[in-house]
Design a protein around this motif. Structure first.
Motif, PDB file in Angstrom:
ATOM      1  N   THR A 106      -2.859  -4.209   1.773  1.00  0.00           N
ATOM      2  CA  THR A 106      -1.550  -3.586   1.969  1.00  0.00           C
ATOM      3  C   THR A 106      -1.398  -3.108   3.412  1.00  0.00           C
ATOM      4  N   ALA A 107      -2.498  -2.600   3.976  1.00  0.00           N
ATOM      5  CA  ALA A 107      -2.481  -2.144   5.371  1.00  0.00           C
ATOM      6  C   ALA A 107      -2.305  -3.329   6.323  1.00  0.00           C
ATOM      7  N   LEU A 108      -2.937  -4.462   5.998  1.00  0.00           N
ATOM      8  CA  LEU A 108      -2.755  -5.669   6.828  1.00  0.00           C
ATOM      9  C   LEU A 108      -1.281  -6.080   6.819  1.00  0.00           C
ATOM     10  N   TRP A 109      -0.690  -6.092   5.626  1.00  0.00           N
ATOM     11  CA  TRP A 109       0.734  -6.450   5.527  1.00  0.00           C
ATOM     12  C   TRP A 109       1.590  -5.454   6.302  1.00  0.00           C
ATOM     13  N   HIS A 110       1.263  -4.177   6.148  1.00  0.00           N
ATOM     14  CA  HIS A 110       2.014  -3.124   6.841  1.00  0.00           C
ATOM     15  C   HIS A 110       1.973  -3.342   8.359  1.00  0.00           C
ATOM     16  N   ARG A 111       0.780  -3.644   8.865  1.00  0.00           N
ATOM     17  CA  ARG A 111       0.648  -3.854  10.313  1.00  0.00           C
ATOM     18  C   ARG A 111       1.360  -5.126  10.761  1.00  0.00           C
ATOM     19  N   ALA A 112       1.512  -6.098   9.838  1.00  0.00           N
ATOM     20  CA  ALA A 112       2.224  -7.330  10.164  1.00  0.00           C
ATOM     21  C   ALA A 112       3.742  -7.166  10.013  1.00  0.00           C
ATOM     22  N   GLY A 113       4.173  -5.958   9.630  1.00  0.00           N
ATOM     23  CA  GLY A 113       5.606  -5.699   9.536  1.00  0.00           C
ATOM     24  C   GLY A 113       6.185  -5.853   8.138  1.00  0.00           C
ATOM     25  N   PHE A 114       5.324  -6.060   7.138  1.00  0.00           N
ATOM     26  CA  PHE A 114       5.810  -6.195   5.759  1.00  0.00           C
ATOM     27  C   PHE A 114       5.434  -4.954   4.966  1.00  0.00           C
ATOM     28  N   ASP A 115       6.401  -4.124   4.670  1.00  0.00           N
ATOM     29  CA  ASP A 115       6.125  -2.919   3.889  1.00  0.00           C
ATOM     30  C   ASP A 115       6.303  -3.207   2.407  1.00  0.00           C
ATOM     31  N   VAL A 116       5.238  -3.699   1.804  1.00  0.00           N
ATOM     32  CA  VAL A 116       5.256  -4.059   0.385  1.00  0.00           C
ATOM     33  C   VAL A 116       4.391  -3.067  -0.379  1.00  0.00           C
ATOM     34  N   PRO A 117       4.995  -2.220  -1.207  1.00  0.00           N
ATOM     35  CA  PRO A 117       4.174  -1.306  -2.011  1.00  0.00           C
ATOM     36  C   PRO A 117       3.317  -2.106  -2.996  1.00  0.00           C
ATOM     37  N   VAL A 118       2.029  -1.796  -3.033  1.00  0.00           N
ATOM     38  CA  VAL A 118       1.117  -2.510  -3.921  1.00  0.00           C
ATOM     39  C   VAL A 118       0.610  -1.549  -4.978  1.00  0.00           C
ATOM     40  N   SER A 119       0.614  -2.004  -6.233  1.00  0.00           N
ATOM     41  CA  SER A 119       0.120  -1.133  -7.295  1.00  0.00           C
ATOM     42  C   SER A 119      -1.219  -1.616  -7.822  1.00  0.00           C
ATOM     43  N   VAL A 120      -2.053  -0.640  -8.168  1.00  0.00           N
ATOM     44  CA  VAL A 120      -3.410  -0.877  -8.653  1.00  0.00           C
ATOM     45  C   VAL A 120      -3.526  -0.271 -10.051  1.00  0.00           C
ATOM     46  N   ASN A 121      -4.153  -1.004 -10.956  1.00  0.00           N
ATOM     47  CA  ASN A 121      -4.384  -0.498 -12.313  1.00  0.00           C
ATOM     48  C   ASN A 121      -5.613   0.413 -12.321  1.00  0.00           C
ATOM     49  N   LEU A 122      -5.436   1.633 -12.790  1.00  0.00           N
ATOM     50  CA  LEU A 122      -6.567   2.573 -12.885  1.00  0.00           C
ATOM     51  C   LEU A 122      -6.913   2.787 -14.345  1.00  0.00           C
ATOM     52  N   SER A 123      -8.183   2.588 -14.698  1.00  0.00           N
ATOM     53  CA  SER A 123      -8.568   2.843 -16.083  1.00  0.00           C
ATOM     54  C   SER A 123      -8.809   4.340 -16.274  1.00  0.00           C
ATOM     55  N   ALA A 124      -8.779   4.750 -17.532  1.00  0.00           N
ATOM     56  CA  ALA A 124      -8.929   6.174 -17.869  1.00  0.00           C
ATOM     57  C   ALA A 124     -10.221   6.753 -17.319  1.00  0.00           C
ATOM     58  N   ALA A 125     -11.310   5.983 -17.448  1.00  0.00           N
ATOM     59  CA  ALA A 125     -12.615   6.483 -16.996  1.00  0.00           C
ATOM     60  C   ALA A 125     -12.614   6.748 -15.492  1.00  0.00           C
ATOM     61  N   TYR A 126     -11.898   5.912 -14.744  1.00  0.00           N
ATOM     62  CA  TYR A 126     -11.859   6.119 -13.292  1.00  0.00           C
ATOM     63  C   TYR A 126     -11.133   7.415 -12.956  1.00  0.00           C
ATOM     64  N   LEU A 127      -9.989   7.591 -13.612  1.00  0.00           N
ATOM     65  CA  LEU A 127      -9.162   8.767 -13.352  1.00  0.00           C
ATOM     66  C   LEU A 127      -9.859  10.056 -13.795  1.00  0.00           C
ATOM     67  N   ALA A 128     -10.745   9.935 -14.771  1.00  0.00           N
ATOM     68  CA  ALA A 128     -11.432  11.112 -15.299  1.00  0.00           C
ATOM     69  C   ALA A 128     -12.468  11.675 -14.318  1.00  0.00           C
ATOM     70  N   GLN A 129     -12.812  10.890 -13.309  1.00  0.00           N
ATOM     71  CA  GLN A 129     -13.804  11.378 -12.336  1.00  0.00           C
ATOM     72  C   GLN A 129     -13.180  12.387 -11.369  1.00  0.00           C
ATOM     73  N   ASP A 130     -13.926  13.407 -11.024  1.00  0.00           N
ATOM     74  CA  ASP A 130     -13.440  14.371 -10.031  1.00  0.00           C
ATOM     75  C   ASP A 130     -13.201  13.711  -8.678  1.00  0.00           C
ATOM     76  N   ARG A 131     -13.956  12.637  -8.404  1.00  0.00           N
ATOM     77  CA  ARG A 131     -13.850  12.032  -7.088  1.00  0.00           C
ATOM     78  C   ARG A 131     -12.686  11.041  -6.971  1.00  0.00           C
ATOM     79  N   ALA A 132     -11.964  10.793  -8.085  1.00  0.00           N
ATOM     80  CA  ALA A 132     -10.930   9.749  -8.067  1.00  0.00           C
ATOM     81  C   ALA A 132      -9.909   9.972  -6.951  1.00  0.00           C
ATOM     82  N   VAL A 133      -9.273  11.131  -6.952  1.00  0.00           N
ATOM     83  CA  VAL A 133      -8.212  11.373  -5.971  1.00  0.00           C
ATOM     84  C   VAL A 133      -8.758  11.429  -4.539  1.00  0.00           C
ATOM     85  N   PRO A 134      -9.830  12.196  -4.272  1.00  0.00           N
ATOM     86  CA  PRO A 134     -10.378  12.185  -2.912  1.00  0.00           C
ATOM     87  C   PRO A 134     -10.759  10.789  -2.431  1.00  0.00           C
ATOM     88  N   THR A 135     -11.294   9.958  -3.334  1.00  0.00           N
ATOM     89  CA  THR A 135     -11.683   8.602  -2.942  1.00  0.00           C
ATOM     90  C   THR A 135     -10.470   7.800  -2.485  1.00  0.00           C
TER      91      THR A 135
END
Ligand code: C2E
Ligand code: CA
Ligand code: CA
Ligand code: CA
Length: 278
Positions: A101-130
């Motif tokens: 997404t950053a490569l596209w952004h730097r090339a002038g294409f602002d395309v929001p990209v979405s990522v699927n997060l599983s419950a176990a990932y979100l349950a980690q304290d480190r999820a948001v800081p990561t």
């Protein structure tokens, strides 16, 4: 896999043991594959329902297996989600998606990209800081990243999920509820959830133009979304009559094979160029 006998003792049959070993072997292989760089992301564009302009893309993981070829997530994700491998896999997906997404952004294409997060990932304290550290590393504006969470994931621990999602949104990352409509208890919870978007599950979308019941459900979801000021996405749009009906009903964004298949980043890029050229 194991069965219990009448006294409650776990009995391993030859068959269940074999299946179990096969699962474990694939899981070990997946972990090795992640570290060897065998995962790929395909991106499926989302189109504005009326203008049919690209307005984002969803990152979908694949496993480029040395012997078995390109494997869809259905083949390996359920196993991964029953183990810690999902955490390592999601770390890879996030890093790769933010980088692209950053490569596209730097090339002038602002395309929001979405990522699927599983419950176990979100349950980690480190999820948001990561996630925030990745944005920082790649100098990607937070508005160009989205996360998708299923209703089921939210329902497992609603308070914790809501707090995590609130932290994600406070950073400027948008949040979508995925497969909406498949976890039926969530309606009352919806106003409490810090989210931006509802993705209507494709089971309601497919053949909606000849199913009044499905069309009614979609109309209700749109009404709820309007009242909560949420963007509505319809996924699994496979034909033009459905696309037209959804646009008419007021869905904001369309995703599906009729508009585009998931594809490697470089193939999608040519479409951004086309659309910016007019
Ligand atoms: P999803 O999040 O609901 O993603 C949409 C799925 O529907 C994708 O399948 C996509 O290829 C497929 N699809 C798109 N348009 C159409 C259509 O018009 N008709 C039909 N029949 N299908 C369509 P895919 O790529 O096989 O992914 C399956 C699921 O695996 C995803 O469902 C998602 O739940 C999960 N997944 C994929 N990538 C990731 C990931 O990186 N992390 C996690 N946690 N889950 C992922
Ligand atoms: Ca999704
Ligand atoms: Ca979905
Ligand atoms: Ca789904």
């Amino acid at each position: 896999n194991a069965k219990r006998d009448r006294t409650g003792v776990v009995v391993w049959t030859a068959e269940t043991a074999t299946t179990h070993r096969a699962d474990l072997r694939q899981l070990t292989e997946l972990r090795t594959g992640i570290r060897a760089g065998h995962l790929r992301l395909h991106y499926q564009p989302l189109y504005r329902a009326r203008s049919r302009e690209i307005d984002g893309a969803e990152a979908l993981v694949r496993w480029q297996h040395p012997q078995r070829g390109m494997l869809p997530p259905g083949v390996f994700l359920p196993d991964a989600e029953r183990s810690d491998v999902i955490l390592e896999l999601t770390d890879w997906v996030l890093a790769e998606a933010v980088h692209q997404t950053a490569l596209w952004h730097r090339a002038g294409f602002d395309v929001p990209v979405s990522v699927n997060l599983s419950a176990a990932y979100l349950a980690q304290d480190r999820a948001v800081p990561t996630i925030l550290a990745l944005l920082d590393l790649e100098r990607l504006p937070a508005r160009l990243l989205m996360v998708e969470i299923t209703e089921t994931a939210v329902l497992t621990r609603p308070d914790q999920a809501a707090a995590r999602l609130a932290a994600i949104r406070a950073a400027g990352i948008r949040v979508a509820i995925d497969d909406f409509g498949t976890g039926y208890t969530s309606l009352g919870l919806l106003p409490e959830l810090p989210i931006d978007e509802l993705k209507i599950d494709r089971s309601f979308v497919m053949r909606m133009h000849d199913s009044p019941a499905r069309a009614t459900i979609i109309d209700s979801v749109i009404a709820i979304a309007r009242s909560l000021d949420l963007t509505v996405v319809a996924e699994g749009v496979e034909d033009e009559p459905t696309a037209a009906a959804l646009a008419e009903a007021g869905v904001d964004l369309l995703q599906g094979y009729h508009l585009d298949r998931p594809q490697p980043a470089d193939q999608l890029e040519s479409k951004f160029t086309q659309s910016s050229d007019g």
